[in-house]
Structure formats: C-alpha cells, structure tokens
Design a protein around this motif. Structure first.
Motif, PDB file in Angstrom:
ATOM      1  N   ALA A  36       0.821  -1.204   0.000  1.00 12.10           N
ATOM      2  CA  ALA A  36       0.000   0.000   0.000  1.00 12.10           C
ATOM      3  C   ALA A  36       0.859   1.260   0.000  1.00 12.10           C
ATOM      4  O   ALA A  36       0.576   2.232  -0.709  1.00 12.10           O
ATOM      5  CB  ALA A  36      -0.934  -0.008   1.212  1.00 12.10           C
ATOM      6  N   LEU A  37       1.912   1.251   0.798  1.00  9.22           N
ATOM      7  CA  LEU A  37       2.816   2.406   0.836  1.00  9.22           C
ATOM      8  C   LEU A  37       3.530   2.589  -0.493  1.00  9.22           C
ATOM      9  O   LEU A  37       3.781   3.719  -0.933  1.00  9.22           O
ATOM     10  CB  LEU A  37       3.829   2.236   1.973  1.00  9.22           C
ATOM     11  N   HIS A  38       3.867   1.486  -1.161  1.00  9.88           N
ATOM     12  CA  HIS A  38       4.501   1.570  -2.477  1.00  9.88           C
ATOM     13  C   HIS A  38       3.543   2.204  -3.487  1.00  9.88           C
ATOM     14  O   HIS A  38       3.955   3.053  -4.308  1.00  9.88           O
ATOM     15  CB  HIS A  38       4.916   0.181  -2.951  1.00  9.88           C
ATOM     16  N   ALA A  39       2.266   1.817  -3.438  1.00 14.98           N
ATOM     17  CA  ALA A  39       1.272   2.419  -4.330  1.00 14.98           C
ATOM     18  C   ALA A  39       1.074   3.894  -4.008  1.00 14.98           C
ATOM     19  O   ALA A  39       0.869   4.720  -4.908  1.00 14.98           O
ATOM     20  CB  ALA A  39      -0.056   1.665  -4.218  1.00 14.98           C
ATOM     21  N   LEU A  40       1.172   4.223  -2.733  1.00 14.87           N
ATOM     22  CA  LEU A  40       0.986   5.609  -2.306  1.00 14.87           C
ATOM     23  C   LEU A  40       2.112   6.510  -2.803  1.00 14.87           C
ATOM     24  O   LEU A  40       1.890   7.701  -3.046  1.00 14.87           O
ATOM     25  CB  LEU A  40       0.905   5.649  -0.772  1.00 14.87           C
ATOM     26  N   ARG A  41       3.275   5.954  -2.984  1.00 18.34           N
ATOM     27  CA  ARG A  41       4.451   6.751  -3.361  1.00 18.34           C
ATOM     28  C   ARG A  41       4.246   7.480  -4.682  1.00 18.34           C
ATOM     29  O   ARG A  41       4.688   8.631  -4.838  1.00 18.34           O
ATOM     30  CB  ARG A  41       5.676   5.837  -3.456  1.00 18.34           C
ATOM     31  N   ALA A  43       1.198   8.135  -6.038  1.00 16.13           N
ATOM     32  CA  ALA A  43      -0.159   8.673  -6.126  1.00 16.13           C
ATOM     33  C   ALA A  43      -0.148  10.194  -6.010  1.00 16.13           C
ATOM     34  O   ALA A  43       0.785  10.791  -5.465  1.00 16.13           O
ATOM     35  CB  ALA A  43      -1.033   8.065  -5.030  1.00 16.13           C
ATOM     36  N   HIS A  44      -1.222  10.808  -6.515  1.00 19.01           N
ATOM     37  CA  HIS A  44      -1.356  12.262  -6.451  1.00 19.01           C
ATOM     38  C   HIS A  44      -1.681  12.673  -5.013  1.00 19.01           C
ATOM     39  O   HIS A  44      -2.702  12.256  -4.458  1.00 19.01           O
ATOM     40  CB  HIS A  44      -2.463  12.729  -7.395  1.00 19.01           C
ATOM     41  N   VAL A 230      -4.372   7.382  -8.391  1.00 15.24           N
ATOM     42  CA  VAL A 230      -3.356   6.544  -9.057  1.00 15.24           C
ATOM     43  C   VAL A 230      -3.495   6.556 -10.574  1.00 15.24           C
ATOM     44  O   VAL A 230      -2.920   5.719 -11.262  1.00 15.24           O
ATOM     45  CB  VAL A 230      -3.419   5.091  -8.528  1.00 15.24           C
ATOM     46  N   GLY A 231      -4.298   7.508 -11.094  1.00 16.52           N
ATOM     47  CA  GLY A 231      -4.285   7.705 -12.537  1.00 16.52           C
ATOM     48  C   GLY A 231      -5.544   7.375 -13.289  1.00 16.52           C
ATOM     49  O   GLY A 231      -5.586   7.494 -14.519  1.00 16.52           O
ATOM     50  N   LEU A 232      -6.617   6.944 -12.613  1.00 18.27           N
ATOM     51  CA  LEU A 232      -7.863   6.673 -13.329  1.00 18.27           C
ATOM     52  C   LEU A 232      -8.445   7.976 -13.869  1.00 18.27           C
ATOM     53  O   LEU A 232      -8.489   8.986 -13.166  1.00 18.27           O
ATOM     54  CB  LEU A 232      -8.883   6.010 -12.400  1.00 18.27           C
ATOM     55  N   ARG A 233      -8.893   7.956 -15.111  1.00 16.33           N
ATOM     56  CA  ARG A 233      -9.526   9.132 -15.693  1.00 16.33           C
ATOM     57  C   ARG A 233     -10.905   9.332 -15.082  1.00 16.33           C
ATOM     58  O   ARG A 233     -11.661   8.381 -14.882  1.00 16.33           O
ATOM     59  CB  ARG A 233      -9.645   8.981 -17.206  1.00 16.33           C
ATOM     60  N   ALA A 234     -11.228  10.588 -14.790  1.00 16.63           N
ATOM     61  CA  ALA A 234     -12.509  10.902 -14.145  1.00 16.63           C
ATOM     62  C   ALA A 234     -13.631  10.883 -15.172  1.00 16.63           C
ATOM     63  O   ALA A 234     -14.050  11.918 -15.703  1.00 16.63           O
ATOM     64  CB  ALA A 234     -12.424  12.261 -13.470  1.00 16.63           C
TER      65      ALA A 234
END
Length: 315
Positions: A36-41, A43-44, A230-234
């Motif tokens: 989770a922390l790796h994914a957070l690194r 992230a916006h 994490v990059g999903l388009r809105a």
C-alpha cells in the motif's frame, strides 16, 4: 521487606492484550502495508488527502447513525470516539463482531437496558442492509454485468450467513427450552418491541436511512478518489460502477472470516473494478490506497481512543 507490587487491573490487562494483538496483526500483514505504501508513493497527494478525509468522515457518520438508532439518548462526541475505537477492534475480529460488542458495551454503560441496546445495534445494522437494497436499483442500470458479479459475491457470503443463522436459531431454541430463561426472553422481547415502536413513531427512520446512505456513499467516494489518485480518468460512466463495487466489496468485508475482511475485500474490489474496464494496475494500486486510508490509518487512532474510553470506563 520488599514492597508488594500492585496487581494489574482488568482494564490494564485488556489494553495490554489489545496492544499485543495489534502488534501481531500488523507484523503478520506487513507485506500488505508495504504494498500500500509503495502504491501511495506514486499517487497524487491532493487526491490521496481527499480520500483520507472521506475515510475520516465515515467515523462521525457512523456515530450519527448509532445515535439516531438510540433515539438521541447517547452523546454525539463520545459516540464518535466509540466508533473510532470500533474501527480498531474490528481489525482483530471477523464480521465486525468486535465493533458490535463494543457498541453494546457502550450503550449499556449509557444506561440502556440490554434488550434496548441490542435492538439499537440491530436497527443500525439492518438500516445499512436496507440502504444497499435501495441503492442497488439505482446503480444496476448504469453498470453492465452487475448481476453476475453480485451473484458471485452473494454465493461467497452464503456459508457465513448460513452459519450465523444456524447459531442464532440454536441460541433461540436453548433460551426457549429453559423456563426461567423463557421468562427473560419474553421481557426482553417486550422491551425490544417498545423500542422499535418508539423508533417508528419518532420520524427518525428517514434520517437513519439518510445517515446510512451518506456512510455508504462516503466509502464509495473514498474508493473513487483513491482510483483517481493513481491515474484513473474521471469519467462519469465509471462513477456508478465504482459505487456498486464499493457496496459489494464492503459487504464481502462484513461476511469474510478474516479480521476486517482482509484479503477477501481487496480481491472483491479489484475483480469488480476489472469487470468494468479499469486497468489492472490502476485497480490494484487504487484498492491498496483505499484500504490504506479506510483500513490501516484508523488502527492507531482507534487504539488510542479505546485506551481513553476504557480508562474513563465509558466501555
């Protein structure tokens, strides 16, 4: 002559046991935390902050629902602290059992009779189920393949629900078989029915449903924000499917035999997002950020809240 050591009080022993369980729980799941922390690194940060704030908002919303179910007979501020502590104890037991027990203890300490306290907690839980039942007809038309996904999730929950029903029926049979207990059951039933009638006449039902809907949608909002981080388009077309996946995922969490639904919830959320076209990397990273915000971050504040509540004999 050496001074005698004072015995450890039951409250201190309980807190020590909770602390040890917390340490064991975190150590055995450090791989999930690291992921989770790796994914957070990457992230916006602004959107992650919004997801965390949405997670924080679920605590007072949960307290609001319980207070409405209790006919406003419990203080809001203390109830918020109890719900934060419940977020911690739910990490140590499956099916939100720890939170239910803590809420019952709290309501009893506030002077509610046991049948009324149990009815209050049951009403709070049942309102959540009714809210989902009301939301599904709104969400399903906007989400393709929903029937198959919901059926699969329901089948996974089947054995747990059947076991819970069997245990409840067995307890009722035991209570009715003993004359002295049968009299207590009748008295408890009268108090519970009185509490339900009071709820129906008070006009709080709609407010209860509103609080439950706000809680459900806030969790969904936290998932949506985590995915955006994490990059999903809105895209508006994905909003209803994400809400639906969140509803199903939280349902799996409450029925899974693991503490806090760990593992089962992540799998349900990721598989649901993949069903609606979310790229696998984005789905996995978004779910990790979401679980970090809603599952892991409340653990330490929840333990500290539990310490304060226990020492003040609120629970």
């Amino acid at each position: 002559m050496p001074a005698r050591r004072a015995p450890i009080s039951p409250r201190t022993a309980f807190l020590l046991v909770m602390l040890v369980l917390l340490g064991v729980f975190v150590l055995t799941r450090r791989a999930q935390v690291a992921a989770a922390l790796h994914a957070l690194r990457d992230a916006h940060p602004v959107t992650v902050t919004a997801a965390v704030l949405a997670s924080v908002a679920t605590i007072p919303l949960s307290a609001w629902g319980l207070r409405l179910a209790a006919a406003d007979r419990i203080p809001f501020g203390t109830t918020v602290a109890v719900q934060l502590a419940s977020a911690f104890v739910n990490r140590l037991a499956p099916g939100a059992v720890g939170g239910v027990a803590l809420n019952l203890r709290y309501l009893r300490r506030q002077g509610l009779p046991m049948p009324v306290a149990a009815t209050t907690v049951a009403v709070d839980r049942i309102t959540g189920v009714l809210t989902v039942a009301l939301l599904l007809p709104v969400l399903l038309p906007f989400a393709r393949g929903s029937g198959h996904h919901l059926l699969a999730a329901t089948l996974r929950r089947g054995p747990t629900l059947l076991l819970a029903t069997a245990i409840a029926l067995l307890l009722v049979a035991v209570l009715l078989a003993v004359p002295r207990l049968r009299a207590r059951v009748r008295s408890a039933r009268r108090q519970a029915v009185t509490a339900l009638r009071s709820l129906a006449r008070s006009g709080r039902v709609l407010r209860l449903l509103g609080a439950s809907a706000a809680l459900t949608l806030t969790y969904a909002g936290a998932l949506w924000l985590s995915l955006l981080a994490v990059g999903l388009r809105a895209e508006a077309a994905l909003l209803a499917p994400v809400v639906l996946v969140s509803v199903v995922g939280e349902g799996v969490a409450s029925a899974a035999p693991t503490p806090g639904g760990l593992g089962a919830t992540e799998a349900a959320l990721v598989s649901g997002l993949l069903l609606y076209g979310v790229p696998v990397d984005t789905a996995v990273a978004g779910v990790l950020v979401y679980r970090l915000a809603t599952f892991w971050l409340p653990v330490l504040p929840g333990y500290l809240a539990l310490r304060v509540l226990v020492r003040r004999q609120v629970v």
